[in-house]
Design a protein around this motif. Sequence first.
Motif, PDB file in Angstrom:
ATOM      1  N   MET A 188       0.824  -1.210   0.000  1.00 45.08           N
ATOM      2  CA  MET A 188       0.000   0.000   0.000  1.00 45.08           C
ATOM      3  C   MET A 188       0.862   1.265   0.000  1.00 45.08           C
ATOM      4  SD  MET A 188      -3.039  -0.803  -0.460  1.00 45.08           S
ATOM      5  CE  MET A 188      -3.516   0.930  -0.407  1.00 45.08           C
ATOM      6  N   ARG A 189       1.971   1.202   0.671  1.00 43.39           N
ATOM      7  CA  ARG A 189       2.873   2.358   0.680  1.00 43.39           C
ATOM      8  C   ARG A 189       3.437   2.593  -0.727  1.00 43.39           C
ATOM      9  NH1 ARG A 189       7.502   3.310   5.315  1.00 43.39           N
ATOM     10  NH2 ARG A 189       7.797   5.542   4.931  1.00 43.39           N
ATOM     11  N   LEU A 190       3.804   1.521  -1.396  1.00 41.74           N
ATOM     12  CA  LEU A 190       4.307   1.621  -2.767  1.00 41.74           C
ATOM     13  C   LEU A 190       3.223   2.163  -3.697  1.00 41.74           C
ATOM     14  CD1 LEU A 190       6.612   0.917  -4.806  1.00 41.74           C
ATOM     15  CD2 LEU A 190       5.542  -1.344  -5.020  1.00 41.74           C
ATOM     16  N   ILE A 191       2.014   1.629  -3.575  1.00 39.64           N
ATOM     17  CA  ILE A 191       0.896   2.067  -4.408  1.00 39.64           C
ATOM     18  C   ILE A 191       0.602   3.551  -4.187  1.00 39.64           C
ATOM     19  CG2 ILE A 191      -1.618   1.884  -4.675  1.00 39.64           C
ATOM     20  CD1 ILE A 191      -1.309  -1.152  -4.307  1.00 39.64           C
ATOM     21  N   LYS A 229       0.855   6.191  -7.293  1.00 41.08           N
ATOM     22  CA  LYS A 229      -0.408   6.441  -7.980  1.00 41.08           C
ATOM     23  C   LYS A 229      -0.668   7.917  -8.282  1.00 41.08           C
ATOM     24  CE  LYS A 229      -3.495   6.732  -3.926  1.00 41.08           C
ATOM     25  NZ  LYS A 229      -4.074   8.067  -4.193  1.00 41.08           N
ATOM     26  N   THR A 230       0.064   8.814  -7.645  1.00 39.35           N
ATOM     27  CA  THR A 230      -0.142  10.242  -7.926  1.00 39.35           C
ATOM     28  C   THR A 230       0.305  10.617  -9.333  1.00 39.35           C
ATOM     29  OG1 THR A 230       2.011  10.757  -6.932  1.00 39.35           O
ATOM     30  CG2 THR A 230       0.078  10.898  -5.499  1.00 39.35           C
ATOM     31  N   ASP A 231       1.185   9.810  -9.921  1.00 42.99           N
ATOM     32  CA  ASP A 231       1.727  10.146 -11.236  1.00 42.99           C
ATOM     33  C   ASP A 231       1.657   9.021 -12.260  1.00 42.99           C
ATOM     34  OD1 ASP A 231       3.014  12.918 -10.746  1.00 42.99           O
ATOM     35  OD2 ASP A 231       3.753  11.707  -9.073  1.00 42.99           O
ATOM     36  N   PHE A 232       1.248   7.832 -11.825  1.00 41.63           N
ATOM     37  CA  PHE A 232       1.174   6.684 -12.727  1.00 41.63           C
ATOM     38  C   PHE A 232      -0.153   5.963 -12.537  1.00 41.63           C
ATOM     39  CE2 PHE A 232       5.640   7.206 -11.484  1.00 41.63           C
ATOM     40  CZ  PHE A 232       6.277   7.271 -12.720  1.00 41.63           C
ATOM     41  N   ASP A 233      -0.676   5.400 -13.617  1.00 36.07           N
ATOM     42  CA  ASP A 233      -1.764   4.438 -13.479  1.00 36.07           C
ATOM     43  C   ASP A 233      -1.133   3.102 -13.085  1.00 36.07           C
ATOM     44  OD1 ASP A 233      -3.554   6.358 -14.214  1.00 36.07           O
ATOM     45  OD2 ASP A 233      -3.858   5.612 -16.256  1.00 36.07           O
ATOM     46  N   VAL A 240      -2.183  -3.911 -10.627  1.00 36.08           N
ATOM     47  CA  VAL A 240      -1.576  -4.748  -9.590  1.00 36.08           C
ATOM     48  C   VAL A 240      -2.216  -6.130  -9.597  1.00 36.08           C
ATOM     49  CG1 VAL A 240      -1.031  -4.923  -7.130  1.00 36.08           C
ATOM     50  CG2 VAL A 240      -1.305  -2.648  -8.196  1.00 36.08           C
ATOM     51  N   HIS A 241      -1.379  -7.155  -9.673  1.00 37.80           N
ATOM     52  CA  HIS A 241      -1.900  -8.518  -9.531  1.00 37.80           C
ATOM     53  C   HIS A 241      -1.412  -9.097  -8.208  1.00 37.80           C
ATOM     54  CE1 HIS A 241      -2.236 -12.885  -9.898  1.00 37.80           C
ATOM     55  NE2 HIS A 241      -3.288 -12.619 -10.654  1.00 37.80           N
ATOM     56  N   ILE A 242      -2.376  -9.541  -7.392  1.00 36.55           N
ATOM     57  CA  ILE A 242      -2.078 -10.164  -6.105  1.00 36.55           C
ATOM     58  C   ILE A 242      -2.210 -11.673  -6.264  1.00 36.55           C
ATOM     59  CG2 ILE A 242      -2.682 -10.307  -3.671  1.00 36.55           C
ATOM     60  CD1 ILE A 242      -1.814  -7.515  -4.450  1.00 36.55           C
ATOM     61  N   ASP A 243      -1.200 -12.404  -5.859  1.00 32.17           N
ATOM     62  CA  ASP A 243      -1.245 -13.868  -5.897  1.00 32.17           C
ATOM     63  C   ASP A 243      -2.551 -14.367  -5.273  1.00 32.17           C
ATOM     64  OD1 ASP A 243      -0.842 -16.592  -5.686  1.00 32.17           O
ATOM     65  OD2 ASP A 243       0.997 -16.446  -4.512  1.00 32.17           O
ATOM     66  N   SER A 279      -9.397  -2.255  -5.856  1.00 35.01           N
ATOM     67  CA  SER A 279      -9.165  -1.212  -6.856  1.00 35.01           C
ATOM     68  C   SER A 279      -9.704   0.125  -6.350  1.00 35.01           C
ATOM     69  CB  SER A 279      -9.870  -1.569  -8.162  1.00 35.01           C
ATOM     70  OG  SER A 279      -9.321  -2.746  -8.729  1.00 35.01           O
ATOM     71  N   PHE A 280      -9.006   1.201  -6.677  1.00 33.77           N
ATOM     72  CA  PHE A 280      -9.483   2.539  -6.331  1.00 33.77           C
ATOM     73  C   PHE A 280      -8.780   3.551  -7.228  1.00 33.77           C
ATOM     74  CE2 PHE A 280      -5.768   1.690  -3.800  1.00 33.77           C
ATOM     75  CZ  PHE A 280      -5.084   2.902  -3.716  1.00 33.77           C
ATOM     76  N   ASP A 281      -9.431   4.699  -7.413  1.00 34.45           N
ATOM     77  CA  ASP A 281      -8.861   5.766  -8.239  1.00 34.45           C
ATOM     78  C   ASP A 281      -8.286   5.187  -9.538  1.00 34.45           C
ATOM     79  OD1 ASP A 281      -9.554   7.505  -6.221  1.00 34.45           O
ATOM     80  OD2 ASP A 281      -7.587   7.464  -5.276  1.00 34.45           O
ATOM     81  N   ASN A 282      -6.998   5.422  -9.763  1.00 31.88           N
ATOM     82  CA  ASN A 282      -6.350   4.919 -10.984  1.00 31.88           C
ATOM     83  C   ASN A 282      -5.507   3.678 -10.683  1.00 31.88           C
ATOM     84  OD1 ASN A 282      -4.675   6.638  -9.441  1.00 31.88           O
ATOM     85  ND2 ASN A 282      -3.209   6.777 -11.116  1.00 31.88           N
ATOM     86  N   VAL A 283      -5.970   2.894  -9.704  1.00 32.09           N
ATOM     87  CA  VAL A 283      -5.284   1.658  -9.315  1.00 32.09           C
ATOM     88  C   VAL A 283      -6.224   0.480  -9.548  1.00 32.09           C
ATOM     89  CG1 VAL A 283      -4.161   0.407  -7.441  1.00 32.09           C
ATOM     90  CG2 VAL A 283      -3.975   2.911  -7.556  1.00 32.09           C
TER      91      VAL A 283
END
Length: 278
Positions: free
Chosen positions: A18-21, A25-29, A32-35, A44-48
């Motif tokens: 979550m810290r990485l996301i 996410k402020t500058d990139f779409d 994310v795939h979680i095992d 999923s939220f915003d552009n994630v």
Amino acid sequence: MNKNCILILAHKNHNQIMRLINHLKTDFDLYVHIDKRNKLNIKSFDNVKVYNKFKTYHGDISLVIATLFLIKEAYKNNYDRYIFISGQDLPLKTNKEIIDFFYTNKNKEYISYENIKNNESMYKEMSFRLNSYNFGKLYRLILHRNIRELLSNFPLIKRITPENIYYGSQWWNLTNNAIKYILDYTEKNPSFLKRFNYTWGSDEFYFQSILINSEFKNNCVNDCLRYLIWNGGTPFNLQMKDYDNIKNNINNNLFARKFDENIDNNIIDKLYKDLEVK
């Protein structure tokens, strides 16, 4: 919509992911795939966009399949750049620096690669990976390498090392044109993907072998833009004792890996704080 997207394969450490996301996410779409085996509760939220579609295993074809899935989802939006990282990566440069780097190098494909025929010892090792059937961790633990190699030479199941195979890091940074080519090649050549079934480390062969055997070879820079320290066949978990080496060897490395909040969260805190003061 952002012009750059980041694809992330993750399988552990909710807070770290979550810290990485939240940082990216402020500058990139983000895609994310979680095992699927993991119980991480990330939505999923915003552009994630978050997916929980496949069970993924270290060194297994499932990693290629999950990566191709993320590529297909992201390609629907035709980004300029697709950056592929793990949930245990950390950025070494600010989002703006990453964006500026790829803007300056907009036509280059950053992917590490090496011809498996470069030397005899590499060819022997990579041929073992490609031709010895890999049925998972338990199979490798039960049967010694020599036995697995012997079994793989039985006439009815023997596999031959393919020609023009390249090896490199699982992680890369590719343009929209290269991504389109990979998707088209995969669709038109299903037997190529199938050949990597039960192959150990197929995620370190598949994308390199497609691109370096194409017209994109001339645009490929042999660099995945990652700082890491190898421990045999896997990267060390970086800790505070590695901080000075990381900072003194950033160069063009945009990310470092790998980190684990349960082993040393202080190094994670320190590197994020460095980005805040830039």
